[in-house]
Design a protein around this motif. Structure first.
Motif, PDB file in Angstrom:
ATOM      1  N   GLY A   8     -15.723  -8.106 -19.507  1.00  0.00           N
ATOM      2  CA  GLY A   8     -15.281  -7.172 -18.438  1.00  0.00           C
ATOM      3  C   GLY A   8     -14.097  -6.399 -18.524  1.00  0.00           C
ATOM      4  O   GLY A   8     -13.724  -6.219 -19.446  1.00  0.00           O
ATOM      5  N   SER A   9     -13.443  -5.910 -17.314  1.00  0.00           N
ATOM      6  CA  SER A   9     -12.427  -5.306 -17.287  1.00  0.00           C
ATOM      7  C   SER A   9     -11.250  -5.864 -16.352  1.00  0.00           C
ATOM      8  O   SER A   9     -11.568  -6.695 -15.573  1.00  0.00           O
ATOM      9  CB  SER A   9     -12.632  -3.754 -16.487  1.00  0.00           C
ATOM     10  OG  SER A   9     -12.900  -3.957 -15.274  1.00  0.00           O
ATOM     11  N   TYR A  10     -10.003  -5.966 -16.959  1.00  0.00           N
ATOM     12  CA  TYR A  10      -8.912  -6.365 -16.051  1.00  0.00           C
ATOM     13  C   TYR A  10      -7.678  -5.345 -16.308  1.00  0.00           C
ATOM     14  O   TYR A  10      -7.355  -4.716 -17.154  1.00  0.00           O
ATOM     15  CB  TYR A  10      -8.415  -7.727 -17.059  1.00  0.00           C
ATOM     16  CG  TYR A  10      -8.390  -7.693 -18.534  1.00  0.00           C
ATOM     17  CD1 TYR A  10      -7.095  -7.605 -18.858  1.00  0.00           C
ATOM     18  CD2 TYR A  10      -9.498  -7.758 -19.218  1.00  0.00           C
ATOM     19  CE1 TYR A  10      -6.973  -7.328 -20.138  1.00  0.00           C
ATOM     20  CE2 TYR A  10      -9.243  -7.518 -20.621  1.00  0.00           C
ATOM     21  CZ  TYR A  10      -8.009  -7.681 -21.155  1.00  0.00           C
ATOM     22  OH  TYR A  10      -7.741  -7.387 -22.581  1.00  0.00           O
ATOM     23  N   PRO A  11      -6.778  -5.649 -15.340  1.00  0.00           N
ATOM     24  CA  PRO A  11      -5.627  -4.757 -15.437  1.00  0.00           C
ATOM     25  C   PRO A  11      -4.765  -4.948 -16.488  1.00  0.00           C
ATOM     26  O   PRO A  11      -4.506  -6.097 -16.922  1.00  0.00           O
ATOM     27  CB  PRO A  11      -4.808  -5.122 -14.085  1.00  0.00           C
ATOM     28  CG  PRO A  11      -5.787  -5.819 -13.344  1.00  0.00           C
ATOM     29  CD  PRO A  11      -6.695  -6.486 -14.411  1.00  0.00           C
ATOM     30  N   GLU A  12      -4.338  -3.837 -17.129  1.00  0.00           N
ATOM     31  CA  GLU A  12      -3.321  -4.079 -18.209  1.00  0.00           C
ATOM     32  C   GLU A  12      -1.829  -3.762 -17.929  1.00  0.00           C
ATOM     33  O   GLU A  12      -0.828  -3.990 -18.502  1.00  0.00           O
ATOM     34  CB  GLU A  12      -3.819  -3.043 -19.280  1.00  0.00           C
ATOM     35  CG  GLU A  12      -3.243  -3.079 -20.691  1.00  0.00           C
ATOM     36  CD  GLU A  12      -3.524  -4.281 -21.543  1.00  0.00           C
ATOM     37  OE1 GLU A  12      -2.561  -4.691 -22.043  1.00  0.00           O
ATOM     38  OE2 GLU A  12      -4.637  -4.570 -21.400  1.00  0.00           O
ATOM     39  N   TYR A  13      -1.892  -2.736 -17.042  1.00  0.00           N
ATOM     40  CA  TYR A  13      -0.721  -2.337 -16.621  1.00  0.00           C
ATOM     41  C   TYR A  13      -0.833  -1.832 -15.038  1.00  0.00           C
ATOM     42  O   TYR A  13      -1.715  -1.269 -14.585  1.00  0.00           O
ATOM     43  CB  TYR A  13       0.013  -1.084 -17.327  1.00  0.00           C
ATOM     44  CG  TYR A  13       1.243  -0.259 -16.766  1.00  0.00           C
ATOM     45  CD1 TYR A  13       2.531  -0.732 -17.241  1.00  0.00           C
ATOM     46  CD2 TYR A  13       0.869   0.939 -15.976  1.00  0.00           C
ATOM     47  CE1 TYR A  13       3.282  -0.145 -16.459  1.00  0.00           C
ATOM     48  CE2 TYR A  13       2.189   1.277 -15.301  1.00  0.00           C
ATOM     49  CZ  TYR A  13       3.451   0.848 -15.726  1.00  0.00           C
ATOM     50  OH  TYR A  13       4.430   1.546 -15.326  1.00  0.00           O
ATOM     51  N   TYR A  14       0.259  -2.178 -13.997  1.00  0.00           N
ATOM     52  CA  TYR A  14       0.012  -1.623 -12.816  1.00  0.00           C
ATOM     53  C   TYR A  14       1.791  -1.550 -12.104  1.00  0.00           C
ATOM     54  O   TYR A  14       2.658  -2.329 -12.668  1.00  0.00           O
ATOM     55  CB  TYR A  14      -0.331  -3.110 -11.890  1.00  0.00           C
ATOM     56  CG  TYR A  14      -0.218  -2.700 -10.392  1.00  0.00           C
ATOM     57  CD1 TYR A  14      -1.388  -2.026 -10.022  1.00  0.00           C
ATOM     58  CD2 TYR A  14       0.798  -3.337  -9.731  1.00  0.00           C
ATOM     59  CE1 TYR A  14      -1.274  -1.816  -8.625  1.00  0.00           C
ATOM     60  CE2 TYR A  14       0.654  -2.800  -8.249  1.00  0.00           C
ATOM     61  CZ  TYR A  14      -0.271  -2.249  -7.658  1.00  0.00           C
ATOM     62  OH  TYR A  14      -0.377  -2.206  -6.500  1.00  0.00           O
ATOM     63  N   LYS A  15       1.761  -0.521 -11.639  1.00  0.00           N
ATOM     64  CA  LYS A  15       2.953  -0.139 -11.176  1.00  0.00           C
ATOM     65  C   LYS A  15       2.643   0.603  -9.512  1.00  0.00           C
ATOM     66  O   LYS A  15       1.988   1.294  -9.707  1.00  0.00           O
ATOM     67  CB  LYS A  15       3.999   0.723 -12.018  1.00  0.00           C
ATOM     68  CG  LYS A  15       5.103   1.039 -11.492  1.00  0.00           C
ATOM     69  CD  LYS A  15       6.012   1.809 -12.350  1.00  0.00           C
ATOM     70  CE  LYS A  15       7.660   2.144 -11.945  1.00  0.00           C
ATOM     71  NZ  LYS A  15       8.247   2.735 -12.904  1.00  0.00           N
ATOM     72  N   GLN A  16       3.365  -0.056  -8.835  1.00  0.00           N
ATOM     73  CA  GLN A  16       3.356   0.456  -7.275  1.00  0.00           C
ATOM     74  C   GLN A  16       4.170   1.714  -6.957  1.00  0.00           C
ATOM     75  O   GLN A  16       5.376   1.754  -7.337  1.00  0.00           O
ATOM     76  CB  GLN A  16       3.554  -0.620  -6.318  1.00  0.00           C
ATOM     77  CG  GLN A  16       2.939  -0.013  -5.003  1.00  0.00           C
ATOM     78  CD  GLN A  16       2.903  -1.282  -3.884  1.00  0.00           C
ATOM     79  OE1 GLN A  16       3.019  -2.273  -4.474  1.00  0.00           O
ATOM     80  NE2 GLN A  16       2.812  -1.086  -2.869  1.00  0.00           N
ATOM     81  N   TYR A  17       3.772   2.933  -6.460  1.00  0.00           N
ATOM     82  CA  TYR A  17       4.386   4.097  -6.124  1.00  0.00           C
ATOM     83  C   TYR A  17       4.194   4.302  -4.478  1.00  0.00           C
ATOM     84  O   TYR A  17       3.303   3.769  -4.044  1.00  0.00           O
ATOM     85  CB  TYR A  17       4.165   5.218  -6.701  1.00  0.00           C
ATOM     86  CG  TYR A  17       4.414   5.296  -8.351  1.00  0.00           C
ATOM     87  CD1 TYR A  17       5.822   5.584  -8.722  1.00  0.00           C
ATOM     88  CD2 TYR A  17       3.672   4.814  -9.218  1.00  0.00           C
ATOM     89  CE1 TYR A  17       6.125   5.597  -9.968  1.00  0.00           C
ATOM     90  CE2 TYR A  17       3.920   4.813 -10.581  1.00  0.00           C
ATOM     91  CZ  TYR A  17       5.235   4.920 -11.107  1.00  0.00           C
ATOM     92  OH  TYR A  17       5.410   5.036 -12.272  1.00  0.00           O
ATOM     93  N   ILE A  18       5.214   5.057  -3.892  1.00  0.00           N
ATOM     94  CA  ILE A  18       4.971   5.038  -2.538  1.00  0.00           C
ATOM     95  C   ILE A  18       3.815   6.052  -2.273  1.00  0.00           C
ATOM     96  O   ILE A  18       3.431   6.618  -3.180  1.00  0.00           O
ATOM     97  CB  ILE A  18       6.201   5.694  -1.662  1.00  0.00           C
ATOM     98  CG1 ILE A  18       6.609   6.856  -2.240  1.00  0.00           C
ATOM     99  CG2 ILE A  18       7.211   4.553  -1.748  1.00  0.00           C
ATOM    100  CD1 ILE A  18       7.798   7.802  -1.581  1.00  0.00           C
TER     101      ILE A  18
END
Length: 121
Positions: A8-18
């Protein structure tokens, strides 16, 4: 950014912005911060990301990309067929005829699609 594999798919990179920051304005930051330099990675984005600067940024990273071009762009100027008969290939998608043509660039291809149903509407 997501990875896809047989499971399946899974998050590789995540960064939160406003929330008020448009995706296109942080695109460069994400490309540079992830430091992905892999021909097995493909960026799929909408036409808002289609600029010479972003294309150069992605190509420098070594990644592949699929990004629609804006209407009236210089890459396709004078190369869009005047009639459906000038398209080289066609296929059926959801019971609709889709005509297609590939325009060769220096190191890239532009795939042009025409939905005859939408064209005649």
């Amino acid at each position: 950014m997501f990875s896809l594999d047989a499971n399946g798919s899974y998050p590789e990179y995540y960064k939160q912005y406003i929330g008020s920051v448009p995706d296109v304005s942080v695109f460069e930051d994400i490309i540079k911060e992830t430091n992905i330099k892999d021909k097995d990675a493909t960026i799929i984005a909408d036409k808002g990301f289609g600029s010479n600067y972003n294309f150069d940024l992605i190509e420098d990273s070594g990644m592949n990309y699929i990004i629609p071009l804006r209407r009236g762009n210089l890459e396709t100027k004078g190369k869009i067929p005047a009639s459906i008969a000038e398209y080289r290939d066609a296929f059926i998608y959801h019971n609709r005829n889709i005509h297609c043509l590939t325009i060769k660039g220096n190191d890239y291809n532009i795939h042009l699609y025409l939905d005859g149903s939408l064209h005649n509407a």
